[in-house]
Design a protein around this motif. Structure first.
Motif: not given
Length: 378
Positions: A322-348
């Motif tokens: 994952g990448f946010i504001c120029g910084e990288s991070f590792t998405i917890p595997r079990a939470k990939r769907k939730a983080f993808a939703q936040l990235a694509n919909r811009r809300l959770l």
């Protein structure tokens, strides 16, 4: 919400996004009448002038009084008294106004890496920026008033010498139309065009990012240079004296060449560069940190109300990277769907926050983002 255009074909003149991309994207212009039957509400004239006066907003004032072009970079503290032949441009209005951001997101049928910004142009009668071309795709939406557009593909892109703007020396339009509120014109890169205000008018330009290969190569090499390299310096033990000190020695060239030839990068290096580079905020963008909350307080409020990305935040991902504001991070595997939703919909939504923050690693990530001002409690 992403991909709103899939539910309203009027946005692209009756075409689905896939059809538009196949027929027109980077190929040929498209005039769309009534793309927005309900014209989006954007900052009005006074709000736009206030933005242009700020030193953290990119703005330009362009005049053509007496046929003489001038350009003034912002902040713009005073506007012309003349009633015609001037234009105010406010770049990146989506970074400061949620309505402008929402309008720009209507075009997210193209990757967020390519979607750049929304510029608002306010022009007095006769105002414009002259005949020119852009190196990127752009949608020109008429918001208020009317503007006459002339455009056409041409090979001769020679510019006027010494002009403060990139003006075409020989403009040969093949098409012409007057756009009224709700009408929109798509232009591919390098399509010559000129817009002239018919009375006071406001136009929104949705532009797409198209960095040059040279720019990408430079930035990638800069990023590679920041990696940790083995210690050591050039050494030439045992060298002989020279009687030509200005001559570049072959041994030095060989040594540098051999060392540089060892530089290698992988596909993962390129992926990390892309994520960091395209999520990096522009230099003038700043975030405001909220009043502090403990992790427990943060989770309680987020689970009740949900989370939303700040309008200035870019969140990208590929796999578990994952990448946010120029910084990288590792998405917890079990939470990939939730983080993808936040990235694509811009809300959770509130229910999804509970699932996303269900482990210490995910909670720490979201709380840190909130502390930085990158996300907000909805």
């Amino acid at each position: 919400m992403p991909n709103q255009s899939t539910r309203d074909r009027r946005l692209l003149g009756g075409l689905a996004p896939g059809e538009f991309l196949a027929r027109h994207w980077q190929r040929k212009p498209l005039l769309i009448r009534g793309a927005f039957p309900c014209v989006p509400v954007l900052p009005d004239r006074e709000a736009l002038f206030a933005l242009a006066a700020r030193d953290d907003v990119e703005s330009r004032l362009i005049t053509a009084f007496g046929g003489q072009w001038t350009m003034t970079q912002g902040p713009i503290e005073r506007l012309p008294k003349q009633k015609r032949d001037w234009t105010l441009l406010v770049q990146g209005a989506n970074l400061y106004d949620a309505r402008a951001d929402a309008l720009m997101r209507r075009f997210d049928f193209v990757s967020a890496i390519r979607l750049d910004d929304l510029m608002i142009s306010y022009a007095a009668d006769g105002g414009g920026v002259g005949p020119h071309f852009d190196s990127y795709d752009v949608f020109l939406l008429q918001v208020e008033g009317a503007r006459r557009w002339r455009w056409g593909s041409q090979r001769d892109l020679t510019l006027v010498d010494g002009a403060p703007l990139k003006l075409l020396r020989h403009f040969a339009p093949t098409d012409e139309a007057v756009l009224e509120p709700g009408d929109m014109l798509y232009l591919p890169p390098h399509c010559a065009h000129e817009g002239t205000a018919i009375g006071p008018c406001t136009t929104a330009s949705i532009g797409f990012r198209a960095p040059s290969w040279n720019e990408l190569a430079q930035e990638f090499l800069f990023a590679m240079a920041e990696r940790e390299w083995p210690d050591g310096r050039y050494a030439d033990k045992g060298r002989e004296a020279t009687d030509a000190p200005a001559a570049i020695e072959r041994g030095f060239v060989d040594a540098v060449s051999e060392r540089l030839a060892r530089i290698r990068w992988t596909r993962d290096d390129v992926e990390r560069f892309i994520g960091g580079y395209f999520s990096e905020p522009k230099a003038h963008v700043f975030f405001e940190s909220p009043p502090p909350l403990s992790q427990r307080q943060f989770v309680a409020r987020a689970c009740a109300r949900g989370l939303a990305l700040d309008i200035k935040t870019a969140l990208l991902y590929r796999g578990l990277a994952g990448f946010i504001c120029g910084e990288s991070f590792t998405i917890p595997r079990a939470k990939r769907k939730a983080f993808a939703q936040l990235a694509n919909r811009r809300l959770l939504d509130a229910a999804s926050v509970g699932a996303a923050a269900g482990d210490d690693a995910s909670l720490a990530i979201l709380h840190a983002w909130w502390s930085n001002g990158w996300i907000h409690i909805a």
